[in-house]
Design a protein around this motif. Sequence first.
Motif, PDB file in Angstrom:
ATOM      1  N   THR A   1      -8.536  -0.548  -2.824  1.00 59.39           N
ATOM      2  CA  THR A   1      -9.591  -0.120  -3.744  1.00 59.39           C
ATOM      3  C   THR A   1     -10.168  -1.342  -4.448  1.00 59.39           C
ATOM      4  OG1 THR A   1      -8.493   2.002  -4.140  1.00 59.39           O
ATOM      5  CG2 THR A   1     -10.121   1.297  -5.767  1.00 59.39           C
ATOM      6  N   THR A   2     -11.439  -1.648  -4.172  1.00 58.90           N
ATOM      7  CA  THR A   2     -12.071  -2.811  -4.790  1.00 58.90           C
ATOM      8  C   THR A   2     -13.388  -2.472  -5.484  1.00 58.90           C
ATOM      9  OG1 THR A   2     -13.153  -3.347  -2.676  1.00 58.90           O
ATOM     10  CG2 THR A   2     -11.051  -4.439  -3.159  1.00 58.90           C
ATOM     11  N   ASP A   3     -13.887  -1.246  -5.316  1.00 57.55           N
ATOM     12  CA  ASP A   3     -15.116  -0.856  -6.009  1.00 57.55           C
ATOM     13  C   ASP A   3     -14.894  -0.976  -7.514  1.00 57.55           C
ATOM     14  OD1 ASP A   3     -17.855   0.691  -5.904  1.00 57.55           O
ATOM     15  OD2 ASP A   3     -16.626   1.706  -7.400  1.00 57.55           O
TER      16      ASP A   3
ATOM     17  N   HIS B   1       0.803   3.952  -3.221  1.00 53.85           N
ATOM     18  CA  HIS B   1       0.560   5.397  -3.113  1.00 53.85           C
ATOM     19  C   HIS B   1       1.842   6.187  -3.348  1.00 53.85           C
ATOM     20  CE1 HIS B   1      -3.575   4.906  -1.947  1.00 53.85           C
ATOM     21  NE2 HIS B   1      -3.235   4.089  -0.962  1.00 53.85           N
TER      22      HIS B   1
ATOM     23  N   ASN C   1      -8.793  -1.504   3.165  1.00 54.92           N
ATOM     24  CA  ASN C   1      -7.855  -0.455   2.715  1.00 54.92           C
ATOM     25  C   ASN C   1      -7.356  -0.657   1.278  1.00 54.92           C
ATOM     26  OD1 ASN C   1      -7.990   0.691   5.342  1.00 54.92           O
ATOM     27  ND2 ASN C   1      -6.426  -0.747   6.038  1.00 54.92           N
TER      28      ASN C   1
ATOM     29  N   TYR D   1      -0.640  -3.046  -7.689  1.00 50.78           N
ATOM     30  CA  TYR D   1      -2.049  -3.335  -7.392  1.00 50.78           C
ATOM     31  C   TYR D   1      -2.321  -4.836  -7.530  1.00 50.78           C
ATOM     32  CZ  TYR D   1      -7.136  -3.076  -7.501  1.00 50.78           C
ATOM     33  OH  TYR D   1      -8.469  -3.265  -7.226  1.00 50.78           O
TER      34      TYR D   1
ATOM     35  N   LEU E   1     -14.343   2.181  -9.607  1.00 52.86           N
ATOM     36  CA  LEU E   1     -13.048   2.819  -9.356  1.00 52.86           C
ATOM     37  C   LEU E   1     -11.910   2.024  -9.971  1.00 52.86           C
ATOM     38  CD1 LEU E   1     -13.458   3.935  -5.621  1.00 52.86           C
ATOM     39  CD2 LEU E   1     -13.679   5.333  -7.684  1.00 52.86           C
ATOM     40  N   VAL E   2     -12.019   0.708  -9.917  1.00 53.28           N
ATOM     41  CA  VAL E   2     -10.987  -0.145 -10.522  1.00 53.28           C
ATOM     42  C   VAL E   2     -10.964   0.033 -12.037  1.00 53.28           C
ATOM     43  CG1 VAL E   2     -10.251  -2.528 -10.931  1.00 53.28           C
ATOM     44  CG2 VAL E   2     -11.036  -1.836  -8.661  1.00 53.28           C
TER      45      VAL E   2
ATOM     46  N   GLU F   1      -1.154   6.274  -7.794  1.00 50.80           N
ATOM     47  CA  GLU F   1      -2.045   5.238  -8.312  1.00 50.80           C
ATOM     48  C   GLU F   1      -2.408   5.410  -9.780  1.00 50.80           C
ATOM     49  OE1 GLU F   1      -6.489   6.759  -7.106  1.00 50.80           O
ATOM     50  OE2 GLU F   1      -5.371   5.636  -5.591  1.00 50.80           O
TER      51      GLU F   1
ATOM     52  N   THR G   1       0.840  -1.205   0.000  1.00 51.47           N
ATOM     53  CA  THR G   1       0.000   0.000   0.000  1.00 51.47           C
ATOM     54  C   THR G   1       0.869   1.246   0.000  1.00 51.47           C
ATOM     55  OG1 THR G   1      -1.780  -1.146   1.187  1.00 51.47           O
ATOM     56  CG2 THR G   1      -1.799   1.254   1.244  1.00 51.47           C
TER      57      THR G   1
END
Length: 382
Positions: A142-144, A112, A140, A125, A147-148, A116, A108
Amino acid sequence: MSLPAFIDVPETEQAGEIRSYLQSLGAEIKESSAGEDMYSDLEDIIPATGVLWKVQDDAAVEGILNSILSLLIYQPPEELEHLCKLMSENLSKATSREKANIRLKILTNLFHGVGESSIIAYPIYCGLLKVAAQAGTIENITTDLDLVKKLIDNWQLSREKTNNVLRLLYEALKESKQSQAAGKVMVELLGTYTEDNASAARDDAHRCIVNSLADPNTYLFDHLLTLRPVKFLEGELIHELLTIFVSGSMDDYQAFFNAHQDFVKSVGLSHEENIRKMRILTFLSMAVEQKEIPYATIEQDLKISEDQIEEFVIDVIKTRMARGKIDQLQKKVNISYVTHRTFGKQQWQQLHKQLEEWQQNLSHVRGRLETLALPQIPSDPQ
């Protein structure tokens, strides 16, 4: 983004300290040669960090890895891409849940740290998703799906790499018990295939069907039949089973199971859970056809006894796929709402008819209201 360093010394000395520490743990790593640059140093150090997973002191492990990041993150872009990929692969190849939380933290930080939206973030990722699947946690990360998909667009990934991201995201969600989100991702993945390459997605399509049928909270499957890779499975037992769950009955499933018991067990499906779900699906089909369902019909079609009906109807209502009330005196179930198992041309026509009727009723009500609102003109006195 600033990254914590292991020790506050010049870079070359810091790399030397890390080499010595890894060697003390048994890592097979050579001594740094005179004049060796930082890129070469990191190429030696990163693959040797596997020995850290046996260290009990988590703070020490995290400190070493963050120190490596502090050396890595400021390398030139042309070197950073390779080093990030090397770091991500090394952190994600550890077995099971070894230091999973630490590995997720480090990845992570790196994700960052490079930004990203940078293409360099792609392998990082992927590493995050692999470790998340091992650990069974996606906190923590990003899995939406929307958004992916934006990340994928930013990285301008090829179709092959796009599918790789979606497949890894699916596995991470599934292992984290996010079954509905995982199913949504798999449908997105299968939707990326065309007629020309649908056959290449056979395993994904098979896995998608099995996991959807096994999900205790999923009851509607007709959308899967429209996916090209799923169509490619026509004629196979898994496609036949899917079709039964889409539009078949309890009797259809029981006949299939009697003929293919070994197959159902081999794909990891529970016969008892299949029976439970098929009873609910068969009941939904019955409720579409008749708003009052006699106990006798339920007993016959669902293969349950009268004393099981009340509990069964409660289970159906819990799914929110139907609403109704039990009339114990009349021995029937009154249906007030039901979800269609399939939504095709007939259902669209029915919906169109209902909307037209509502429009006509609203126009009638509006006309009555306008009539009532008109001022009453008194008649002239004679």
